[in-house]
Design a protein around this motif. Sequence first.
Motif, mmCIF file in Angstrom:
data_model
loop_
_atom_site.group_PDB
_atom_site.id
_atom_site.type_symbol
_atom_site.label_atom_id
_atom_site.label_comp_id
_atom_site.label_asym_id
_atom_site.label_seq_id
_atom_site.Cartn_x
_atom_site.Cartn_y
_atom_site.Cartn_z
ATOM 1 N N GLN A 89 0.834 -1.207 0.000
ATOM 2 C CA GLN A 89 0.000 0.000 0.000
ATOM 3 C C GLN A 89 0.866 1.254 0.000
ATOM 4 O O GLN A 89 0.524 2.266 -0.619
ATOM 5 C CB GLN A 89 -0.953 -0.032 1.199
ATOM 6 C CG GLN A 89 -1.985 -1.140 1.047
ATOM 7 C CD GLN A 89 -2.936 -1.277 2.238
ATOM 8 O OE1 GLN A 89 -3.112 -0.354 3.016
ATOM 9 N NE2 GLN A 89 -3.538 -2.443 2.359
ATOM 10 N N ALA A 90 2.029 1.186 0.692
ATOM 11 C CA ALA A 90 2.938 2.340 0.707
ATOM 12 C C ALA A 90 3.468 2.592 -0.710
ATOM 13 O O ALA A 90 3.603 3.742 -1.146
ATOM 14 C CB ALA A 90 4.104 2.079 1.657
ATOM 15 N N HIS A 91 3.736 1.504 -1.449
ATOM 16 C CA HIS A 91 4.184 1.644 -2.850
ATOM 17 C C HIS A 91 3.097 2.355 -3.681
ATOM 18 O O HIS A 91 3.381 3.329 -4.383
ATOM 19 C CB HIS A 91 4.481 0.257 -3.425
ATOM 20 C CG HIS A 91 4.350 0.163 -4.913
ATOM 21 N ND1 HIS A 91 5.315 0.611 -5.787
ATOM 22 C CD2 HIS A 91 3.344 -0.320 -5.699
ATOM 23 C CE1 HIS A 91 4.918 0.414 -7.022
ATOM 24 N NE2 HIS A 91 3.727 -0.152 -7.007
ATOM 25 N N GLY A 92 1.857 1.868 -3.556
ATOM 26 C CA GLY A 92 0.753 2.467 -4.326
ATOM 27 C C GLY A 92 0.566 3.938 -3.978
ATOM 28 O O GLY A 92 0.401 4.789 -4.856
ATOM 29 N N GLN A 93 0.622 4.255 -2.685
ATOM 30 C CA GLN A 93 0.462 5.653 -2.237
ATOM 31 C C GLN A 93 1.545 6.550 -2.820
ATOM 32 O O GLN A 93 1.278 7.652 -3.287
ATOM 33 C CB GLN A 93 0.570 5.714 -0.700
ATOM 34 C CG GLN A 93 -0.624 5.138 0.027
ATOM 35 C CD GLN A 93 -1.837 6.031 -0.136
ATOM 36 O OE1 GLN A 93 -1.720 7.241 -0.066
ATOM 37 N NE2 GLN A 93 -2.973 5.426 -0.370
#
Length: 441
Positions: free
Chosen positions: A68-72
Amino acid sequence: MDEEAQLSEQYSDINRIAIERHSQRLAIAFIVSGLFFMLLPGTFLGVWKLIDISREHTVSGLDPAWLQAHGQAQIFGWIGSFIIGIGFYSLTKMQGTKRFPVRMGWAAWILWTLGITSRWIGGTTGWHWRILLPLSAAVELVAFWLFGRSLRQRRTQGNSKPKEHWLKAVIVSTFGFLAVLVINLVILIHLAQTGDSPALPHALDQKMALLALWGMIVPTIFAFNARWLSLFAGLRQPNWVPFFTAYAFLVVALLTLFTQWRSISAIAFLFSALLAVDALHVWESAVQPAKLLHVHRSFPLFLRMTYIWLVISCILEMLAVPYDRSGGIWGASRHALTVGFIAGMVFAIGQRVLPAFCGMRVLWSTRLMFWSLLLLYLGCALRVIFEPLAYENYWNVAWRALPFSALIELAAVTLFALNIVVTLLLPPAHLRPQVSSVTAS
Ligand code: HEM
């Protein structure tokens, strides 16, 4: 001309130059921080995680907070920063009034960058995440509000000509962006109160990713394409009825996304994409020559190909509804959208407009532009083909192709960043004795 008129003209010239400099510096700040988020917290993390997934032969063993940190980082850190930076430069400039909102612009940049950074740190380390996550969303929202406020001020102070259609689409997309940030804040407050980790529950997270991609980025691309495709690629002027109908289908798709009717949502996304292709004449012959000065001659071709990725993404999304079991079809659909359509568009249009927006510069290397786009599409094709085969357990050998796709995309992204950074480091074209020979290649 009397002395007073001459003085006033000189003053307005100095003022115009000052406005131009302020807006260029701010655009550069947003572009550079966007490139940073794209490279390290975004792509590097994505590549690393894909290599882990390929080694484990499953996505389920990985900590979802990292994905999710990658997507954000990619959605808000990279694309969000680029949208706001370009918005500040082009939209405030278009209003043609006498002052640039310097303080508001820099405050927006500081808050936006802080918000993205704290979301990434809170998500990946878990450090005070119950405070950090909602706070990051609130700070991002305030930054965006400052951006919107400076645009509104310019509009009310500036000329009162009727708005062009593409500008109306930009305004609609800005509301989409705002809505995504508000929903993000509400969800993160709820997570902080009731959740037991900084990661969103899987089903909600997937819907939020689609909401951000289709509710904020895709409409903004459609809107700016309505302005730029005819200007830069020589395509016919858009047909506005199908164009705005594409937006209506987007709204239907996003509303039904949060219901049981996922197949209706997927069909509505496809209709929206096809209507945009038709309205913008993406696959029709050009009516005038494309503007190829300082870009690679393949620029119009890559530009048109982004829409092939968009349609592929929608078709895969439709297939994912009945057939996806382990996230492979859905992941391929998302990748065709994020890398094929969105990153492809930024690589193509970005290398065309960013040098000019950042101080009347000229792109350092048209050859690097070509290679960055070619490698991006190659890596994306490998990923979109092999991810469903590997994740859904159709063909075990497919796992071996995935790390290559990630490394090829990393190379593409690095070339793109290098080209933009060197372009920004070189003096503007008018201050150079002659434009670098690399550019002419
Ligand atoms: C350039 C190379 C990239 C690589 C190697 C990469 C890799 C990954 C991987 C491994 C995942 C985990 C899910 C899966 O296995 O499919 C993922 C998810 C995701 N990626 Fe990427 N990605 C890249 C680019 C991008 C870009 C450009 C964007 C957006 C503009 C993006 C947005 C996302 C989103 C939103 C998710 C879902 C995250 C979640 O589960 O919340 N990615 N990516």
